[in-house]
Scaffold this motif. Structure first.
Motif, PDB file in Angstrom:
ATOM      1  N   PRO A   1     -21.631 -14.771  65.976  1.00  0.00           N
ATOM      2  CA  PRO A   1     -21.116 -14.929  67.347  1.00  0.00           C
ATOM      3  C   PRO A   1     -20.615 -13.625  67.942  1.00  0.00           C
ATOM      4  CG  PRO A   1     -19.521 -15.746  65.769  1.00  0.00           C
ATOM      5  CD  PRO A   1     -20.750 -15.414  64.978  1.00  0.00           C
ATOM      6  N   ILE A   2     -20.511 -13.594  69.270  1.00  0.00           N
ATOM      7  CA  ILE A   2     -20.214 -12.340  69.957  1.00  0.00           C
ATOM      8  C   ILE A   2     -18.746 -11.968  69.882  1.00  0.00           C
ATOM      9  CG2 ILE A   2     -22.180 -12.573  71.507  1.00  0.00           C
ATOM     10  CD1 ILE A   2     -20.315 -13.583  73.658  1.00  0.00           C
ATOM     11  N   THR A   3     -17.890 -12.871  69.435  1.00  0.00           N
ATOM     12  CA  THR A   3     -16.478 -12.547  69.231  1.00  0.00           C
ATOM     13  C   THR A   3     -15.996 -13.213  67.954  1.00  0.00           C
ATOM     14  OG1 THR A   3     -14.241 -12.701  70.145  1.00  0.00           O
ATOM     15  CG2 THR A   3     -15.740 -14.505  70.646  1.00  0.00           C
ATOM     16  N   HIS A   4     -15.091 -12.525  67.271  1.00  0.00           N
ATOM     17  CA  HIS A   4     -14.481 -13.097  66.075  1.00  0.00           C
ATOM     18  C   HIS A   4     -13.052 -13.553  66.340  1.00  0.00           C
ATOM     19  CE1 HIS A   4     -17.881 -12.052  63.539  1.00  0.00           C
ATOM     20  NE2 HIS A   4     -17.868 -10.836  64.063  1.00  0.00           N
ATOM     21  N   ASP A   5     -12.652 -13.472  67.594  1.00  0.00           N
ATOM     22  CA  ASP A   5     -11.333 -13.936  68.004  1.00  0.00           C
ATOM     23  C   ASP A   5     -11.440 -15.405  68.406  1.00  0.00           C
ATOM     24  OD1 ASP A   5      -8.975 -14.550  69.502  1.00  0.00           O
ATOM     25  OD2 ASP A   5      -8.612 -12.411  69.783  1.00  0.00           O
ATOM     26  N   LYS A   6     -10.819 -16.286  67.653  1.00  0.00           N
ATOM     27  CA  LYS A   6     -10.943 -17.722  67.919  1.00  0.00           C
ATOM     28  C   LYS A   6     -10.316 -18.110  69.255  1.00  0.00           C
ATOM     29  CE  LYS A   6     -10.951 -18.846  62.994  1.00  0.00           C
ATOM     30  NZ  LYS A   6     -10.238 -19.548  61.892  1.00  0.00           N
ATOM     31  N   PHE A   7      -9.231 -17.428  69.625  1.00  0.00           N
ATOM     32  CA  PHE A   7      -8.605 -17.737  70.912  1.00  0.00           C
ATOM     33  C   PHE A   7      -9.540 -17.395  72.064  1.00  0.00           C
ATOM     34  CE2 PHE A   7      -6.068 -16.498  74.609  1.00  0.00           C
ATOM     35  CZ  PHE A   7      -5.379 -17.686  74.842  1.00  0.00           C
TER      36      PHE A   7
ATOM     37  N   ALA B   1     -12.722 -17.286  71.916  1.00  0.00           N
ATOM     38  CA  ALA B   1     -13.820 -18.255  71.873  1.00  0.00           C
ATOM     39  C   ALA B   1     -13.425 -19.554  72.566  1.00  0.00           C
ATOM     40  CB  ALA B   1     -14.209 -18.521  70.416  1.00  0.00           C
ATOM     41  N   SER B   2     -12.217 -20.049  72.286  1.00  0.00           N
ATOM     42  CA  SER B   2     -11.776 -21.291  72.929  1.00  0.00           C
ATOM     43  C   SER B   2     -11.591 -21.101  74.429  1.00  0.00           C
ATOM     44  CB  SER B   2     -10.472 -21.778  72.287  1.00  0.00           C
ATOM     45  OG  SER B   2      -9.410 -20.868  72.538  1.00  0.00           O
ATOM     46  N   LEU B   3     -11.125 -19.926  74.833  1.00  0.00           N
ATOM     47  CA  LEU B   3     -10.932 -19.640  76.260  1.00  0.00           C
ATOM     48  C   LEU B   3     -12.258 -19.674  77.000  1.00  0.00           C
ATOM     49  CD1 LEU B   3      -9.345 -18.616  78.741  1.00  0.00           C
ATOM     50  CD2 LEU B   3      -9.653 -16.292  77.850  1.00  0.00           C
ATOM     51  N   TYR B   4     -13.235 -18.910  76.515  1.00  0.00           N
ATOM     52  CA  TYR B   4     -14.508 -18.815  77.225  1.00  0.00           C
ATOM     53  C   TYR B   4     -15.356 -20.066  77.058  1.00  0.00           C
ATOM     54  CZ  TYR B   4     -13.603 -14.024  78.520  1.00  0.00           C
ATOM     55  OH  TYR B   4     -13.049 -12.901  79.088  1.00  0.00           O
ATOM     56  N   ALA B   5     -15.135 -20.809  75.993  1.00  0.00           N
ATOM     57  CA  ALA B   5     -15.802 -22.110  75.866  1.00  0.00           C
ATOM     58  C   ALA B   5     -15.359 -23.024  76.997  1.00  0.00           C
ATOM     59  CB  ALA B   5     -15.482 -22.740  74.509  1.00  0.00           C
ATOM     60  N   GLY B   6     -14.050 -23.062  77.252  1.00  0.00           N
ATOM     61  CA  GLY B   6     -13.537 -23.894  78.336  1.00  0.00           C
ATOM     62  C   GLY B   6     -13.989 -23.415  79.695  1.00  0.00           C
ATOM     63  N   VAL B   7     -14.008 -22.098  79.899  1.00  0.00           N
ATOM     64  CA  VAL B   7     -14.401 -21.542  81.198  1.00  0.00           C
ATOM     65  C   VAL B   7     -15.861 -21.872  81.510  1.00  0.00           C
ATOM     66  CG1 VAL B   7     -14.814 -19.408  82.475  1.00  0.00           C
ATOM     67  CG2 VAL B   7     -12.689 -19.700  81.198  1.00  0.00           C
ATOM     68  N   LEU B   8     -16.758 -21.550  80.585  1.00  0.00           N
ATOM     69  CA  LEU B   8     -18.184 -21.749  80.842  1.00  0.00           C
ATOM     70  C   LEU B   8     -18.547 -23.231  80.902  1.00  0.00           C
ATOM     71  CD1 LEU B   8     -19.897 -18.934  78.737  1.00  0.00           C
ATOM     72  CD2 LEU B   8     -19.588 -19.065  81.207  1.00  0.00           C
TER      73      LEU B   8
ATOM     74  N   LEU C   1      -7.818 -28.142  72.119  1.00  0.00           N
ATOM     75  CA  LEU C   1      -6.995 -28.690  73.198  1.00  0.00           C
ATOM     76  C   LEU C   1      -6.842 -27.676  74.325  1.00  0.00           C
ATOM     77  CD1 LEU C   1      -5.250 -31.017  74.226  1.00  0.00           C
ATOM     78  CD2 LEU C   1      -3.310 -30.023  72.988  1.00  0.00           C
ATOM     79  N   PHE C   2      -6.637 -26.420  73.978  1.00  0.00           N
ATOM     80  CA  PHE C   2      -6.553 -25.362  74.990  1.00  0.00           C
ATOM     81  C   PHE C   2      -7.881 -25.241  75.735  1.00  0.00           C
ATOM     82  CE2 PHE C   2      -7.345 -20.870  76.060  1.00  0.00           C
ATOM     83  CZ  PHE C   2      -6.338 -20.676  76.988  1.00  0.00           C
ATOM     84  N   SER C   3      -8.980 -25.303  75.012  1.00  0.00           N
ATOM     85  CA  SER C   3     -10.299 -25.230  75.641  1.00  0.00           C
ATOM     86  C   SER C   3     -10.524 -26.397  76.586  1.00  0.00           C
ATOM     87  CB  SER C   3     -11.387 -25.210  74.557  1.00  0.00           C
ATOM     88  OG  SER C   3     -12.669 -25.039  75.126  1.00  0.00           O
ATOM     89  N   LEU C   4     -10.032 -27.580  76.207  1.00  0.00           N
ATOM     90  CA  LEU C   4     -10.175 -28.759  77.060  1.00  0.00           C
ATOM     91  C   LEU C   4      -9.414 -28.580  78.372  1.00  0.00           C
ATOM     92  CD1 LEU C   4     -11.207 -31.711  77.310  1.00  0.00           C
ATOM     93  CD2 LEU C   4      -9.053 -32.417  76.244  1.00  0.00           C
ATOM     94  N   VAL C   5      -8.227 -27.993  78.303  1.00  0.00           N
ATOM     95  CA  VAL C   5      -7.441 -27.741  79.518  1.00  0.00           C
ATOM     96  C   VAL C   5      -8.177 -26.763  80.434  1.00  0.00           C
ATOM     97  CG1 VAL C   5      -5.303 -26.754  80.411  1.00  0.00           C
ATOM     98  CG2 VAL C   5      -5.236 -28.265  78.421  1.00  0.00           C
ATOM     99  N   MET C   6      -8.703 -25.683  79.864  1.00  0.00           N
ATOM    100  CA  MET C   6      -9.455 -24.708  80.658  1.00  0.00           C
ATOM    101  C   MET C   6     -10.703 -25.348  81.254  1.00  0.00           C
ATOM    102  SD  MET C   6      -7.578 -22.094  80.541  1.00  0.00           S
ATOM    103  CE  MET C   6      -8.686 -20.988  81.414  1.00  0.00           C
TER     104      MET C   6
END
Length: 306
Positions: free
Chosen positions: A123-129, A131-138, A199-204
């Motif tokens: 994957p293009i990032t190894h930062d899980k936070f 990943a969850s942020l951009y998963a929710g955004v996209l 849960l954070f990704s769901l909010v985003m």
């Protein structure tokens, strides 16, 4: 010709216009499916971020049964589409949903196969936070575009609408319970840190889905109750270049008759409006509200800036 027939005739569009509208809506729904699938494959799948819905459930079932996430999404949606066909409008529901469901599943399958070889590293990032942020955004942007153009990627929205129709239970709460159930299941299967990120990704997802459907609010409504209506009207029309509607109102406590003025203003000009009213009538009651969209008008009534 009765009123209903007149209205129906007015709403009928020429064939060429209908074809253009259908083509544009189809392209936008496909684009939304591609964006949502890209966010899912790039950021959710590599870290097992089960951010609710069928997509989150697909990650769990994929690991359990060894099938790819795209196939699982399609297989799980088949019985849900059948339920929707029976309870949510038959062919009208099916025609508005089946293309998006199939397209989303196909894009997920396509990206799962090409992204690991196309991107290095993956994957293009190894930062899980992140990943969850951009998963929710996209995913939120993609699903918002799909909803905006009258379609849906199925999943938990189908049973949520059925439960709402039969019980009157708020759809937002049904969504909350189903999505939280998937997140908790992901926490049990994987770990609770990933559940928190989900849960954070769901909010985003919800925030950006609303943004894609309605856009950012640039307009504000203004209600002004004043004893100096003509002066306020003149300032609104000539100084701020706004159309305004006026009517007399009676105070419920004082029983005094005053004038209420209503207009829309740009968000950037609210402070100008506040200053102007305070100079004309410091005792005026001013209420500012948020409006998502405004268009049209009668005569010289101006709702939005050109």
């Amino acid at each position: 010709m009765n009123t209903r027939q007149k209205i129906k005739k007015k709403l009928e569009l020429p064939l060429a216009t209908r074809i253009r509208r259908f083509t544009f809506r189809t392209i936008m729904v496909l684009m939304g499916c591609a964006i949502a699938a890209l966010g899912f494959v790039l950021f959710q799948v590599p870290y097992n971020i089960t951010a609710g819905g069928i997509s989150g459930l697909a990650i769990i079932l994929s690991d359990t049964f060894g099938l790819s996430e795209g196939i699982v999404i399609w297989l799980v949606n088949i019985p849900l589409l059948m339920l929707g066909f029976v309870y949510l409008g038959r062919w009208r529901f099916l025609s508005s949903s089946i293309m998006a469901v199939f397209a989303f599943s196909a894009f997920v399958e396509l990206f799962l196969n090409i992204m690991p070889g196309l991107l290095a590293p993956y994957p293009i990032t190894h930062d899980k936070f992140l990943a969850s942020l951009y998963a929710g955004v996209l995913f939120g942007l993609g699903s918002g575009i799909i909803f905006r153009f009258g379609s849906t990627i199925g999943g938990t929205s189908i049973p949520a609408r059925i439960i709402h129709n039969f019980t009157g239970y708020p759809m937002s709460q049904v969504y909350l319970f189903t999505d939280l159930g998937v997140i908790c299941l992901g926490g049990l299967v994987y770990n609770w840190e990933m559940a928190l990120l989900a849960l954070f990704s769901l909010v985003m997802n919800g925030l950006f889905s609303d943004f894609a459907m309605e856009g950012s609010s640039q307009l504000r409504t203004s209600i002004i109750i004043t004893k100096k209506p003509e002066q306020v009207r003149y300032a609104l029309v000539n100084e701020m270049q706004r159309g305004v509607t006026m009517w007399e109102v009676t105070g419920g406590y004082s029983k005094e008759v005053r004038t209420m003025l209503y207009c829309t203003v740009r968000r950037s000009r609210v402070s100008d409006l506040r200053f102007m009213i305070s100079q004309i009538d410091p005792d005026a009651l001013v209420v500012i509200g948020v409006v998502q969209q405004a268009w049209g008008g009668y005569g010289n009534l101006k709702l939005t800036d050109n």
